[in-house]
Scaffold this motif. Sequence first.
Motif, short mmCIF file in Angstrom:
data_model
loop_
_atom_site.label_atom_id
_atom_site.label_comp_id
_atom_site.label_asym_id
_atom_site.label_seq_id
_atom_site.Cartn_x
_atom_site.Cartn_y
_atom_site.Cartn_z
N GLN A 1 -0.48 13.36 0.43
CA GLN A 1 -1.30 12.54 -0.84
C GLN A 1 -0.83 13.52 -1.58
O GLN A 1 -0.69 12.65 -3.03
CB GLN A 1 -2.65 12.39 -0.63
N LYS B 1 9.25 8.62 2.65
CA LYS B 1 8.99 8.90 1.24
C LYS B 1 9.35 10.13 1.06
O LYS B 1 9.61 10.57 0.07
CB LYS B 1 7.33 8.50 0.80
N TYR C 1 2.79 13.16 -3.58
CA TYR C 1 2.87 11.60 -3.62
C TYR C 1 2.05 11.69 -4.76
O TYR C 1 3.18 11.27 -5.88
CB TYR C 1 2.53 10.75 -2.68
N CYS D 1 2.81 2.72 -1.46
CA CYS D 1 1.27 3.22 -0.76
C CYS D 1 -0.57 2.35 -0.61
O CYS D 1 -0.82 2.04 -2.10
CB CYS D 1 0.59 4.49 -1.14
N PHE D 2 -1.17 2.70 0.34
CA PHE D 2 -2.23 2.26 0.37
C PHE D 2 -3.57 2.91 0.16
O PHE D 2 -4.62 2.09 0.27
CB PHE D 2 -2.55 0.60 1.18
N HIS D 3 -2.81 4.27 -0.22
CA HIS D 3 -3.65 5.06 -0.74
C HIS D 3 -4.65 5.44 1.23
O HIS D 3 -6.26 6.27 0.91
CB HIS D 3 -4.26 5.47 -1.48
N CYS D 4 -4.64 5.22 2.01
CA CYS D 4 -5.51 5.88 2.74
C CYS D 4 -5.59 7.16 3.45
O CYS D 4 -6.80 6.87 4.64
CB CYS D 4 -5.35 4.68 4.44
N ASN D 5 -4.94 7.36 3.68
CA ASN D 5 -4.83 9.26 3.92
C ASN D 5 -4.31 9.45 5.58
O ASN D 5 -4.82 10.54 5.14
CB ASN D 5 -5.99 9.63 3.11
N ARG D 6 -4.39 8.60 5.91
CA ARG D 6 -4.04 8.52 7.76
C ARG D 6 -2.77 9.00 7.59
O ARG D 6 -2.84 10.00 8.72
CB ARG D 6 -3.97 7.35 8.29
N CYS D 7 -1.79 8.82 6.82
CA CYS D 7 -0.45 9.66 6.96
C CYS D 7 -0.71 11.72 7.12
O CYS D 7 -0.49 12.77 8.00
CB CYS D 7 0.76 9.58 6.22
N PRO E 1 5.74 7.20 5.18
CA PRO E 1 5.28 8.30 4.96
C PRO E 1 6.03 9.29 4.92
O PRO E 1 6.47 9.77 4.06
CB PRO E 1 3.93 8.55 5.88
N HIS F 1 0.65 5.30 11.34
CA HIS F 1 -0.53 5.18 11.05
C HIS F 1 -0.53 3.98 9.25
O HIS F 1 -1.32 3.44 8.93
CB HIS F 1 -1.39 6.14 10.13
N CYS F 2 0.81 4.04 10.04
CA CYS F 2 0.86 3.76 8.19
C CYS F 2 0.90 2.02 8.09
O CYS F 2 2.11 1.22 8.31
CB CYS F 2 2.04 4.12 7.61
N ILE G 1 2.39 -0.53 5.50
CA ILE G 1 3.70 -0.15 5.29
C ILE G 1 4.58 -0.58 6.00
O ILE G 1 6.10 -1.41 6.58
CB ILE G 1 3.44 0.26 4.02
S1 SF4 Z 1 -1.72 6.78 2.54
FE1 SF4 Z 1 0.37 7.26 4.15
S2 SF4 Z 1 -0.23 6.02 6.01
FE2 SF4 Z 1 -1.69 5.20 4.33
S3 SF4 Z 1 -0.25 3.51 3.43
FE3 SF4 Z 1 -0.26 5.25 2.07
S4 SF4 Z 1 2.20 5.97 2.79
FE4 SF4 Z 1 0.89 5.12 4.18
#
Ligand code: SF4
Length: 317
Positions: free
Chosen positions: A84, A42, A87, A67-73, A39, A25-26, A28
């Motif tokens: 999250q 990390k 992190y 990290c784009f903080h999307c929280n999908r991981c 994820p 899902h990430c 990056i």
């Molecule tokens: S929140 Fe998780 S999935 Fe989203 S960019 Fe950051 S590490 Fe990747």
Amino acid sequence: MNLEKLEKWKSALNKCIRCGYCYEHCQIYKATRWESDSPRGKLILLYGLLSGQVSPTPYVAGKLFECFHCNRCQKACSSGVPLQDVYNDARAFLKDAGYDVPGTTSQTDYGACARCMTCVRMCKHEARTCVNGRVVIDRLKCQSCGNCLDACPVKGIDIGNGYGTNPGELKREVEAFFSDPAHTEAKAVVFSCGWSNYPGLQHSRYDKLDANPEYKVLVTVCGGRVVSETVLDALNAGAWGVLVCCCPEDDCEHGGSARVKARMGRLVETLQDMGVDPRRVQVAEVPPKDAKKFGAAVKGFMDEVKALGPLEAAVAP
Ligand code: SF4
Ligand code: SF4
Ligand code: SF4
């Protein structure tokens, strides 16, 4: 070294069974395919910090601040690891330890900054403040959404490494798609918010979508990052039309959906004055993870664009 902020996550780190459900899902990881950018990677770095096998360095800190903080991981984690929260504490620890690296957070070019404080006022996450007339960025609060970049009147804000999501990177991908002689059926570009539908499409499904010869799907982090120049670049590269998929306005934590809708509205008006059919540039609001609605939005758009045919005239960026 005071690892207090991380010690409490020892059992949570041990819960990770390395299944890898998170990394699909990430954005990056999708951009680099490196384990340390995933994820899971990390978490492994943090485990190394706690066990003493890894020392804090600017490189390690960079991985955590990217990290784009999307929280999908976190949502995808089969073991319920609160990624999250882990992190966030790791970033606070690294910042306290003197590793204040930008990662994917927004940066200000102080030479260009006009000190208008527009970015301070518009950031939904209060990541920017005015201290003695100068903008200060709190890296622990910045969500890397990129919305302040376009709001800055002097274009003095940047996200160093966009992992494929910065406008210049999007332009290169679009041009590569349309200039490839093998892509004889190329017709459109779909820009998709990274918080909602795009990362919800795991590799297996995304690859199927991406393999469609008629359109290219590109992730933009927040839909609010899609600027008019990017859309015009796509039309000039050969796209018959451009679709921007963002979250429904009420679901967007960054204020980006409202911004991109207003921006595209203005762009469509300008294009109409130039004789371009307004159906060639559309915005679709797709609820998070709703791959079915995403697919339906893309299909509906493609049907309209194909009926319109190629765009003959170039449009000035
Ligand atoms: S929140 Fe998780 S999935 Fe989203 S960019 Fe950051 S590490 Fe990747
Ligand atoms: S608008 Fe987004 S990228 Fe800019 S400072 Fe706020 S959270 Fe960070
Ligand atoms: S919006 Fe741009 S010019 Fe205005 S204060 Fe922020 S960085 Fe400086």
